[in-house]
Design a protein around this motif. Structure first.
Motif, PDB file in Angstrom:
ATOM      1  N   VAL A  30       0.818  -1.122   0.130  1.00 10.27           N
ATOM      2  CA  VAL A  30       0.137  -0.063   0.013  1.00 10.27           C
ATOM      3  C   VAL A  30       0.898   1.361  -0.003  1.00 10.27           C
ATOM      4  O   VAL A  30       0.685   2.333  -0.717  1.00 10.27           O
ATOM      5  CB  VAL A  30      -0.964  -0.241   1.273  1.00 10.27           C
ATOM      6  N   GLY A  31       1.809   1.182   0.776  1.00 12.45           N
ATOM      7  CA  GLY A  31       3.031   2.594   0.753  1.00 12.45           C
ATOM      8  C   GLY A  31       3.648   2.561  -0.326  1.00 12.45           C
ATOM      9  O   GLY A  31       3.532   3.825  -0.950  1.00 12.45           O
ATOM     10  N   VAL A  32       4.050   1.556  -0.848  1.00 17.55           N
ATOM     11  CA  VAL A  32       4.731   1.534  -2.399  1.00 17.55           C
ATOM     12  C   VAL A  32       3.621   2.351  -3.472  1.00 17.55           C
ATOM     13  O   VAL A  32       3.993   3.299  -4.314  1.00 17.55           O
ATOM     14  CB  VAL A  32       5.039   0.219  -2.833  1.00 17.55           C
ATOM     15  N   ILE A  33       2.284   1.921  -3.346  1.00 15.91           N
ATOM     16  CA  ILE A  33       1.560   2.473  -4.400  1.00 15.91           C
ATOM     17  C   ILE A  33       1.385   3.689  -4.213  1.00 15.91           C
ATOM     18  O   ILE A  33       1.192   4.587  -5.144  1.00 15.91           O
ATOM     19  CB  ILE A  33       0.245   1.672  -4.251  1.00 15.91           C
ATOM     20  N   ARG A  34       1.353   4.304  -2.787  1.00 18.67           N
ATOM     21  CA  ARG A  34       0.942   5.473  -2.540  1.00 18.67           C
ATOM     22  C   ARG A  34       2.274   6.409  -3.028  1.00 18.67           C
ATOM     23  O   ARG A  34       1.951   7.633  -3.452  1.00 18.67           O
ATOM     24  CB  ARG A  34       0.701   5.730  -1.067  1.00 18.67           C
ATOM     25  N   TRP A  35       3.414   5.743  -2.722  1.00 20.33           N
ATOM     26  CA  TRP A  35       4.630   6.599  -3.142  1.00 20.33           C
ATOM     27  C   TRP A  35       4.487   6.809  -4.756  1.00 20.33           C
ATOM     28  O   TRP A  35       4.865   7.846  -5.235  1.00 20.33           O
ATOM     29  CB  TRP A  35       5.837   5.819  -2.605  1.00 20.33           C
ATOM     30  N   PRO A  77      -2.117  -9.768  -4.380  1.00 20.48           N
ATOM     31  CA  PRO A  77      -3.622  -9.648  -5.154  1.00 20.48           C
ATOM     32  C   PRO A  77      -4.554  -8.784  -4.582  1.00 20.48           C
ATOM     33  O   PRO A  77      -5.381  -8.533  -5.259  1.00 20.48           O
ATOM     34  CB  PRO A  77      -3.811 -11.172  -5.255  1.00 20.48           C
ATOM     35  N   THR A  78      -4.516  -8.581  -3.317  1.00 19.36           N
ATOM     36  CA  THR A  78      -5.437  -7.963  -2.642  1.00 19.36           C
ATOM     37  C   THR A  78      -5.409  -6.521  -3.046  1.00 19.36           C
ATOM     38  O   THR A  78      -6.292  -5.667  -2.579  1.00 19.36           O
ATOM     39  CB  THR A  78      -5.559  -8.093  -1.132  1.00 19.36           C
ATOM     40  N   LEU A  79      -4.380  -6.147  -3.636  1.00 17.04           N
ATOM     41  CA  LEU A  79      -3.867  -4.577  -4.049  1.00 17.04           C
ATOM     42  C   LEU A  79      -4.366  -4.341  -5.660  1.00 17.04           C
ATOM     43  O   LEU A  79      -4.016  -3.222  -5.753  1.00 17.04           O
ATOM     44  CB  LEU A  79      -2.750  -4.310  -3.682  1.00 17.04           C
ATOM     45  N   GLN A 128      -7.049  -3.868  -7.161  1.00 19.92           N
ATOM     46  CA  GLN A 128      -7.925  -2.848  -7.471  1.00 19.92           C
ATOM     47  C   GLN A 128      -7.393  -1.419  -7.216  1.00 19.92           C
ATOM     48  O   GLN A 128      -7.625  -0.541  -8.302  1.00 19.92           O
ATOM     49  CB  GLN A 128      -9.291  -2.853  -6.478  1.00 19.92           C
ATOM     50  N   GLN A 129      -6.467  -1.141  -6.431  1.00 22.06           N
ATOM     51  CA  GLN A 129      -5.667  -0.261  -6.009  1.00 22.06           C
ATOM     52  C   GLN A 129      -4.996   0.391  -7.307  1.00 22.06           C
ATOM     53  O   GLN A 129      -4.923   1.426  -7.614  1.00 22.06           O
ATOM     54  CB  GLN A 129      -4.971  -0.048  -4.824  1.00 22.06           C
ATOM     55  N   ILE A 130      -4.319  -0.640  -7.905  1.00 26.19           N
ATOM     56  CA  ILE A 130      -3.232  -0.524  -8.854  1.00 26.19           C
ATOM     57  C   ILE A 130      -4.017  -0.287 -10.044  1.00 26.19           C
ATOM     58  O   ILE A 130      -3.659   0.696 -10.694  1.00 26.19           O
ATOM     59  CB  ILE A 130      -2.338  -1.933  -8.994  1.00 26.19           C
ATOM     60  N   LEU A 131      -5.270  -0.823 -10.241  1.00 24.04           N
ATOM     61  CA  LEU A 131      -6.092  -0.615 -11.587  1.00 24.04           C
ATOM     62  C   LEU A 131      -6.531   0.848 -11.399  1.00 24.04           C
ATOM     63  O   LEU A 131      -6.421   1.595 -12.286  1.00 24.04           O
ATOM     64  CB  LEU A 131      -7.198  -1.471 -11.351  1.00 24.04           C
ATOM     65  N   THR A 132      -6.985   1.235 -10.345  1.00 23.33           N
ATOM     66  CA  THR A 132      -7.403   2.663 -10.242  1.00 23.33           C
ATOM     67  C   THR A 132      -6.290   3.750 -10.515  1.00 23.33           C
ATOM     68  O   THR A 132      -6.763   4.531 -11.286  1.00 23.33           O
ATOM     69  CB  THR A 132      -7.837   2.794  -8.726  1.00 23.33           C
ATOM     70  N   LEU A 133      -5.049   3.158  -9.999  1.00 17.57           N
ATOM     71  CA  LEU A 133      -3.944   4.232 -10.368  1.00 17.57           C
ATOM     72  C   LEU A 133      -3.771   4.200 -11.878  1.00 17.57           C
ATOM     73  O   LEU A 133      -3.628   5.388 -12.387  1.00 17.57           O
ATOM     74  CB  LEU A 133      -2.898   4.055  -9.670  1.00 17.57           C
ATOM     75  N   LEU A 134      -3.894   3.203 -12.537  1.00 13.09           N
ATOM     76  CA  LEU A 134      -3.459   2.964 -13.946  1.00 13.09           C
ATOM     77  C   LEU A 134      -4.704   3.722 -14.791  1.00 13.09           C
ATOM     78  O   LEU A 134      -4.370   4.418 -15.617  1.00 13.09           O
ATOM     79  CB  LEU A 134      -3.454   1.393 -14.440  1.00 13.09           C
ATOM     80  N   ILE A 135      -5.917   3.531 -14.191  1.00 18.97           N
ATOM     81  CA  ILE A 135      -7.079   4.332 -15.052  1.00 18.97           C
ATOM     82  C   ILE A 135      -6.914   5.613 -14.739  1.00 18.97           C
ATOM     83  O   ILE A 135      -7.009   6.631 -15.822  1.00 18.97           O
ATOM     84  CB  ILE A 135      -8.278   3.737 -14.375  1.00 18.97           C
ATOM     85  N   LEU A 187      -4.178  -7.951 -15.511  1.00 17.99           N
ATOM     86  CA  LEU A 187      -5.291  -8.968 -15.965  1.00 17.99           C
ATOM     87  C   LEU A 187      -4.680 -10.723 -15.705  1.00 17.99           C
ATOM     88  O   LEU A 187      -5.375 -11.653 -15.261  1.00 17.99           O
ATOM     89  CB  LEU A 187      -5.742  -8.865 -17.320  1.00 17.99           C
ATOM     90  N   SER A 188      -3.421 -10.550 -16.156  1.00 16.32           N
ATOM     91  CA  SER A 188      -2.509 -11.894 -16.212  1.00 16.32           C
ATOM     92  C   SER A 188      -2.380 -12.406 -14.762  1.00 16.32           C
ATOM     93  O   SER A 188      -2.270 -13.643 -14.410  1.00 16.32           O
ATOM     94  CB  SER A 188      -1.358 -12.132 -16.855  1.00 16.32           C
ATOM     95  N   ARG A 189      -2.483 -11.493 -13.704  1.00 13.66           N
ATOM     96  CA  ARG A 189      -2.362 -11.683 -12.143  1.00 13.66           C
ATOM     97  C   ARG A 189      -3.638 -11.999 -11.581  1.00 13.66           C
ATOM     98  O   ARG A 189      -3.844 -12.348 -10.591  1.00 13.66           O
ATOM     99  CB  ARG A 189      -1.631 -10.512 -11.684  1.00 13.66           C
ATOM    100  N   GLY A 190      -4.702 -12.171 -12.479  1.00 19.29           N
ATOM    101  CA  GLY A 190      -6.188 -12.610 -11.872  1.00 19.29           C
ATOM    102  C   GLY A 190      -7.087 -11.512 -11.782  1.00 19.29           C
ATOM    103  O   GLY A 190      -8.374 -11.551 -11.538  1.00 19.29           O
TER     104      GLY A 190
END
Length: 250
Positions: free
Chosen positions: A98-103, A136-138, A140-147, A177-180
């Motif tokens: 989570v911290g890495v995504i925020r950074w 994998p639980t993150l 959606q957060q990654i997709l939100t940032l990519l969008i 997608l390939s990660r699930g």
């Protein structure tokens, strides 16, 4: 200030049967002590980094703060990417992800980020691939940032450069997608296609990359979302042979 000399192994998670660390007597004091170490130039390279990170997190320290602090005091971005990936693999703390995504979000959303970045895939976004693989639980957060990045205005970039940037972001989505994270990714791209505000070449690129990635069996929900794009002549006109093999019901 003296660096901690403990080895890398001491910073990794303990396995079943090993002795557990004793809780810190004064969490706030521990956090402050760790922060002072993290402020030291290039402390991220010290062998005791994992030990201090573990103490810091166990005492309730903020992952965002430590990642920002360590990154600001170390400038070798490529090596930093490898180290961050090691944290994710060895520490196995979702909160670190989570911290890495925020950074990364704070970094890549700077207006001039893509203008200054010359890599085909910037290191910060490559790190997102590692986060997606480990946590994998993150997704959606990654997709939100990519969008957010995909829809961002990049008027300072030339049109062709903007298209290449968006293709690179689509590559990150295909990796996700390939990660699930299948349905959320395909659903978003289908929405882009339906609204008609996304260059059709980008939709075609996404469909092509997905067709190169997926394999049987397909879930009904995936087929329901993806098949209309495959059936569209404008998108897959030059790929009909391949799509007939993958989707024989066309």
């Amino acid at each position: 200030m003296e660096y901690d000399e403990t080895g890398w192994q001491q910073g990794r998670p303990k396995h079943h049967g090993e002795d557990e660390d004793m809780p810190e007597d004064n969490p706030q004091e521990t956090i402050q002590e760790c922060l002072e170490k993290f402020l030291t130039p290039d402390y991220i390279m010290e062998p005791g980094i994992f030990t201090q990170l573990k103490r810091y997190f166990q005492s309730g320290g903020s992952p965002e703060e430590v990642i920002m602090m360590l990154s600001e005091n170390y400038k070798a971005v490529a090596q930093m990417a490898n180290l961050l990936a090691e944290w994710l693999i060895w520490q196995e703390y979702p909160v670190v992800g989570v911290g890495v995504i925020r950074w990364i979000e704070n970094t890549v959303t700077e207006p001039s980020y893509f203008k200054l970045s010359t890599d085909s895939c910037p290191t910060h976004l490559a790190i997102l691939d590692e986060v997606a693989a480990v946590h994998p639980t993150l997704h959606q957060q990654i997709l939100t940032l990519l969008i957010r990045l995909f829809e961002s205005k990049q008027d300072e970039l030339e049109i062709l450069v903007q298209l290449e940037m968006k293709k690179m972001l689509l590559d990150r989505m295909v990796n996700l997608l390939s990660r699930g994270c299948v349905v959320p990714v395909v659903k978003y791209i289908k929405q882009c296609w339906g609204k008609g505000d996304t260059d059709i070449s980008l939709i075609r690129y996404f469909v092509t990359e997905v067709l190169e990635t997926i394999t049987h069996p397909y879930s009904p929900e995936f087929v329901l979302l993806f098949l209309p794009m495959v059936e569209n002549e404008e998108i897959t006109g030059t790929m009909r042979g391949k799509t007939m093999i993958l989707f024989p019901n066309l």
